[in-house]
Scaffold this active site. Structure first.
Site, PDB file in Angstrom:
ATOM      1  N   HIS A 139      15.114  65.288  46.081  1.00 54.61           N
ATOM      2  CA  HIS A 139      16.111  65.960  47.058  1.00 54.61           C
ATOM      3  C   HIS A 139      17.553  66.162  46.115  1.00 54.61           C
ATOM      4  CE1 HIS A 139      18.844  67.381  50.395  1.00 54.61           C
ATOM      5  NE2 HIS A 139      17.973  67.784  50.820  1.00 54.61           N
ATOM      6  N   ASP A 193      10.462  68.007  54.399  1.00 53.98           N
ATOM      7  CA  ASP A 193       9.389  68.831  54.478  1.00 53.98           C
ATOM      8  C   ASP A 193       8.145  68.184  54.023  1.00 53.98           C
ATOM      9  OD1 ASP A 193      11.388  71.255  52.726  1.00 53.98           O
ATOM     10  OD2 ASP A 193      10.748  71.638  54.804  1.00 53.98           O
TER      11      ASP A 193
HETATM   12  C1  SDX Z   1      15.200  71.329  51.214  1.00 58.29           C
HETATM   13  O1  SDX Z   1      19.973  71.090  49.767  1.00 58.29           O
HETATM   14  C2  SDX Z   1      19.321  70.717  50.975  1.00 58.29           C
HETATM   15  O2  SDX Z   1      19.868  69.972  51.840  1.00 58.29           O
HETATM   16  C3  SDX Z   1      17.909  71.223  51.374  1.00 58.29           C
HETATM   17  C4  SDX Z   1      17.164  70.713  52.512  1.00 58.29           C
HETATM   18  C5  SDX Z   1      17.922  71.319  53.893  1.00 58.29           C
HETATM   19  O3  SDX Z   1      17.740  70.653  54.601  1.00 58.29           O
HETATM   20  O4  SDX Z   1      18.552  72.663  53.637  1.00 58.29           O
HETATM   21  O5  SDX Z   1      16.913  69.197  52.615  1.00 58.29           O
HETATM   22  C6  SDX Z   1      15.640  71.383  52.566  1.00 58.29           C
HETATM   23  O6  SDX Z   1      14.937  72.172  50.743  1.00 58.29           O
HETATM   24  C7  SDX Z   1      14.450  69.929  50.843  1.00 58.29           C
HETATM   25  C8  SDX Z   1      13.841  70.078  49.481  1.00 58.29           C
HETATM   26  C9  SDX Z   1      12.377  70.826  49.548  1.00 58.29           C
HETATM   27  N1  SDX Z   1      11.760  71.076  48.319  1.00 58.29           N
HETATM   28  C10 SDX Z   1      10.743  70.445  47.944  1.00 58.29           C
HETATM   29  O7  SDX Z   1      10.321  69.307  48.388  1.00 58.29           O
HETATM   30  C11 SDX Z   1      10.026  70.815  46.622  1.00 58.29           C
HETATM   31  C12 SDX Z   1       9.965  69.625  45.486  1.00 58.29           C
HETATM   32  N2  SDX Z   1      11.138  69.071  45.119  1.00 58.29           N
HETATM   33  C13 SDX Z   1      11.697  69.320  43.868  1.00 58.29           C
HETATM   34  O8  SDX Z   1      11.532  70.792  43.589  1.00 58.29           O
HETATM   35  C14 SDX Z   1      13.114  68.889  43.719  1.00 58.29           C
HETATM   36  O9  SDX Z   1      13.124  67.621  44.220  1.00 58.29           O
HETATM   37  C15 SDX Z   1      14.276  69.567  44.585  1.00 58.29           C
HETATM   38  C16 SDX Z   1      14.391  70.676  44.120  1.00 58.29           C
HETATM   39  C17 SDX Z   1      14.507  69.460  46.015  1.00 58.29           C
HETATM   40  C18 SDX Z   1      15.735  68.860  43.943  1.00 58.29           C
HETATM   41  O10 SDX Z   1      15.623  69.060  42.716  1.00 58.29           O
HETATM   42  P1  SDX Z   1      16.908  68.839  41.930  1.00 58.29           P
HETATM   43  O11 SDX Z   1      17.999  67.788  42.450  1.00 58.29           O
HETATM   44  O12 SDX Z   1      17.498  69.615  41.276  1.00 58.29           O
HETATM   45  O13 SDX Z   1      16.181  67.789  40.908  1.00 58.29           O
HETATM   46  P2  SDX Z   1      15.732  68.054  39.679  1.00 58.29           P
HETATM   47  O14 SDX Z   1      14.815  69.239  39.574  1.00 58.29           O
HETATM   48  O15 SDX Z   1      16.964  68.172  38.772  1.00 58.29           O
HETATM   49  O16 SDX Z   1      14.855  66.777  39.210  1.00 58.29           O
HETATM   50  C19 SDX Z   1      15.266  65.620  38.895  1.00 58.29           C
HETATM   51  C20 SDX Z   1      14.238  65.044  38.035  1.00 58.29           C
HETATM   52  C21 SDX Z   1      13.371  65.874  37.106  1.00 58.29           C
HETATM   53  O17 SDX Z   1      12.629  64.963  36.136  1.00 58.29           O
HETATM   54  P3  SDX Z   1      13.534  64.824  34.551  1.00 58.29           P
HETATM   55  O18 SDX Z   1      13.705  66.260  34.147  1.00 58.29           O
HETATM   56  O19 SDX Z   1      14.592  64.046  34.947  1.00 58.29           O
HETATM   57  O20 SDX Z   1      12.340  64.273  33.775  1.00 58.29           O
HETATM   58  O21 SDX Z   1      13.144  64.559  39.039  1.00 58.29           O
HETATM   59  C22 SDX Z   1      11.908  65.298  38.722  1.00 58.29           C
HETATM   60  C23 SDX Z   1      12.434  66.580  37.811  1.00 58.29           C
HETATM   61  O22 SDX Z   1      11.322  66.955  37.366  1.00 58.29           O
HETATM   62  N3  SDX Z   1      11.324  65.764  40.272  1.00 58.29           N
HETATM   63  C24 SDX Z   1      10.167  65.700  40.474  1.00 58.29           C
HETATM   64  C25 SDX Z   1      10.196  65.923  41.832  1.00 58.29           C
HETATM   65  N4  SDX Z   1      11.512  66.454  42.240  1.00 58.29           N
HETATM   66  C26 SDX Z   1      12.261  66.262  41.182  1.00 58.29           C
HETATM   67  N5  SDX Z   1       8.948  65.468  40.151  1.00 58.29           N
HETATM   68  C27 SDX Z   1       7.919  65.434  40.570  1.00 58.29           C
HETATM   69  N6  SDX Z   1       7.967  65.768  41.966  1.00 58.29           N
HETATM   70  C28 SDX Z   1       9.043  66.253  42.359  1.00 58.29           C
HETATM   71  N7  SDX Z   1       8.990  66.762  43.856  1.00 58.29           N
END
Ligand code: SDX
Length: 395
Positions: free
Chosen positions: A272, A330
Site C-alpha cells: 500500500h 483487497d
Molecule cells: C487500494 O491509496 C489508497 O488508499 C488505495 C486503497 C483505497 O482504499 O482507496 O487503499 C485501495 O488501491 C489498495 C491497493 C490495491 N492494489 C494492490 O493490491 C496491487 C498490488 N500492490 C502493489 O501494486 C503496490 O503495493 C501498490 C500499488 C498498492 C502500492 O505501490 P507503491 O506504493 O507505489 O509501492 P511501490 O510500487 O513503489 O513498491 C515499493 C516496492 C517495490 O520494490 P522495489 O522497487 O523497492 O524493489 O515494493 C514492491 C515494489 O516492487 N512491491 C511489491 C508489491 N507491492 C509493492 N512486490 C510484490 N508484490 C506486491 N504486491
C-alpha cells in the site's frame, strides 16, 4: 491543530488537499471517518448511517436517518431509458464499463442536476439519486450479463438487503433475506466507504474542480478505481488465488515470483502506498471472512486457506518485511464476495458501491471549500529550445 498535522501556511502551500473527511495514519494503521474509528463503525453502524456521517460530517439523529433512508429508497428505481442503455451493452461487457457509463448517463437523464452552480436542493438531489441508483444499476449490470430480468427495488428492505435481492432474487419466487450475508456486506461497504486522497477520490475531486457535475466526476472515479493497482486488485486477488489453487497450492512459488524484479507478477492485495503496517480494514475483513464462511458452512473454503498460507509465507519473507508490504483491503474481501455468490467481475463494482459515499463527501467538501480548478504542475525534463527541421533535411 487538527489531527496530527499543524495547519500552518507552509503546509497549506504544499498543494496537498486539505480535508476533514477521513484521517489515516499509515504507520500506526489508523483509519477514522469524521474522527470515528472504522472498527466502531463496522461493529455498530449501518452503511446508510456511515454514508450520512461521511457526507454531512456528523452522525444523524434518528429522525434524520429515517428521512435519509426514505429519500434513498424513494429514488432507487432507474429511468427505463437507462435500463435500455445497460441492455445495449454486448454480452461479457465488464460491469465497471457499464457502471461508469450509466452513472455518467445520469447527467443526461437529469440535466437540471448537470448544470453549474446548483442550488443546495439540487446538490442534495444529485447525492441522493446517485446513492439510491448505483445499487440498481450495479445489480442490473450483473443480471444483464446472465440474461436474467431486472428485479425492481423493494423499498421495504434496507440498502444492503435490497441490493442482494436485486442481485440474486428472481421474479418467480420470493427472495429470503439472509441476515448474516446482509451484515457481512454492511461491514464490507463501511470499510470501503472512504480512504482520503487515493487515486479514484483524487480523480473525483480533480474532475469536480472544473465544476463538471457530480455524475461525471463519479463516473471518472469509477474508471480510476477499475485499475488493477487500485480497486481492480480485489478481482485480481481471487484470480491469483484460483491460479495458485490450480497450480497445486504452492504459495512459496508465487512468493518467489512476486520478488523477482524481472517478473511483472506482484502479490495482488499486498502492499500500500500509505499503510506501512497492516491495513486496519484487512484485519476486520479477514475476521469477517472466517465468520461468514463458517456461517455458510464453507469454513474449509480452499481459497481462504491458500490466502492465509500466502499471507504467512509473504510476511515471513524479508523481501516483504523490508518493504513493509502487508495485506491491504483487497486481499480478503474477494473471498467473502465469492462465498456470497458474487462473480469476480463484480468485485470492483462492489468496491465502487462502498466507496461512493466517500467520493460524494470529498466532492461536496471540494465545492464547499470553493476549490480552484485542479492544475497539477510538472518538472520539465525534455529538450531545450530546438529549431524545426524541414522533412527534406531529415534523411
Ligand atoms: C487500494 O491509496 C489508497 O488508499 C488505495 C486503497 C483505497 O482504499 O482507496 O487503499 C485501495 O488501491 C489498495 C491497493 C490495491 N492494489 C494492490 O493490491 C496491487 C498490488 N500492490 C502493489 O501494486 C503496490 O503495493 C501498490 C500499488 C498498492 C502500492 O505501490 P507503491 O506504493 O507505489 O509501492 P511501490 O510500487 O513503489 O513498491 C515499493 C516496492 C517495490 O520494490 P522495489 O522497487 O523497492 O524493489 O515494493 C514492491 C515494489 O516492487 N512491491 C511489491 C508489491 N507491492 C509493492 N512486490 C510484490 N508484490 C506486491 N504486491
Amino acid at each position: 491543530r487538527t489531527g496530527y498535522i499543524t495547519m500552518d501556511p507552509a503546509y497549506m502551500n504544499t498543494g496537498a488537499t486539505v480535508s476533514s473527511v477521513t484521517f489515516l495514519d499509515g504507520e500506526q494503521g489508523i483509519l477514522r471517518y469524521r474522527g470515528i474509528p472504522i472498527e466502531q463503525l463496522a461493529e455498530q453502524s449501518s452503511f446508510t448511517e456511515t454514508a450520512y456521517l461521511l457526507i454531512y460530517g456528523r452522525l444523524p439523529t434518528r429522525q434524520e436517518l429515517v428521512a435519509f433512508r426514505l429519500q434513498v429508497s424513494r429514488h432507487s428505481m432507474i429511468h427505463e431509458g437507462l435500463k435500455e442503455l445497460i441492455d445495449r451493452f454486448p454480452p461479457g461487457a465488464h460491469p465497471m464499463a457499464i457502471l461508469s457509463s450509466a452513472v455518467c448517463a445520469m447527467s443526461a437523464y437529469y440535466p437540471e442536476l448537470a448544470k453549474m452552480d446548483q442550488t443546495p436542493e439540487e446538490v442534495e438531489l444529485s447525492i441522493v439519486r446517485l446513492i439510491a441508483k448505483i445499487t440498481t444499476i450495479a445489480a442490473y449490470a450483473y443480471k444483464q450479463s446472465i440474461g436474467h430480468p431486472l428485479l425492481y427495488p423493494d423499498n421495504s428492505l434496507g440498502y444492503c438487503a435490497n441490493f442482494l435481492r436485486m442481485m440474486f432474487g428472481v421474479p418467480c419466487e420470493p427472495y429470503v433475506v439472509d441476515d448474516d450475508l446482509v451484515k457481512a456486506l454492511k461491514v464490507l461497504m463501511i470499510l470501503h466507504a472512504d480512504h482520503e486522497q487515493n487515486c479514484s477520490t483524487s480523480t473525483v475531486r480533480l474532475v469536480g474542480s472544473s465544476r463538471a457535475n457530480l455524475f461525471a466526476a463519479v463516473s471518472a472515479g469509477i474508471l480510476a478505481l477499475w485499475g488493477p493497482l487500485h480497486g481492480g486488485a480485489n478481482q485480481e486477488v481471487l484470480e491469483m488465488l484460483e491460479e495458485i489453487q490450480r497450480d497445486g497450492g504452492d504459495v512459496a512459488k508465487f512468493v518467489l515470483k512476486a520478488k523477482d524484479p524481472k517478473d511483472p507478477f506482484r502479490l495482488m492485495g499486498f502492499g500500500h502506498r500509505v499503510y506501512k503496517n497492516y491495513d486496519p480494514r484487512a484485519t476486520i475483513i479477514k475476521r469477517t471472512a472466517d465468520t461468514v464462511l463458517t456461517k455458510l458452512g464453507k469454513q474449509d473454503e480452499p481459497l481462504l486457506k491458500i490466502a492465509k498460507e500466502l499471507e504467512e509465507a509473504a510476511r515471513s519473507d524479508s523481501y516483504f518485511v523490508d518493504r513493509k508490504l502487508y495485506p491491504n483491503v483487497d486481499f480478503y474481501s474477494g473471498i467473502i464476495y465469492h462465498a456470497m455468490g458474487i462473480p469476480t467481475t463484480m468485485f470492483t463494482v462492489m468496491f465502487a458501491i462502498g466507496r461512493l459515499p466517500g467520493w460524494i463527501a470529498q466532492w461536496k467538501e471540494m465545492l464547499e471549500q470553493k476549490a480552484k480548478i485542479g492544475r497539477p504542475r510538472q518538472i520539465y525534463v525534455g529538450p531545450t529550445k530546438t529549431d524545426y527541421v524541414p522533412i527534406e533535411a531529415r534523411g
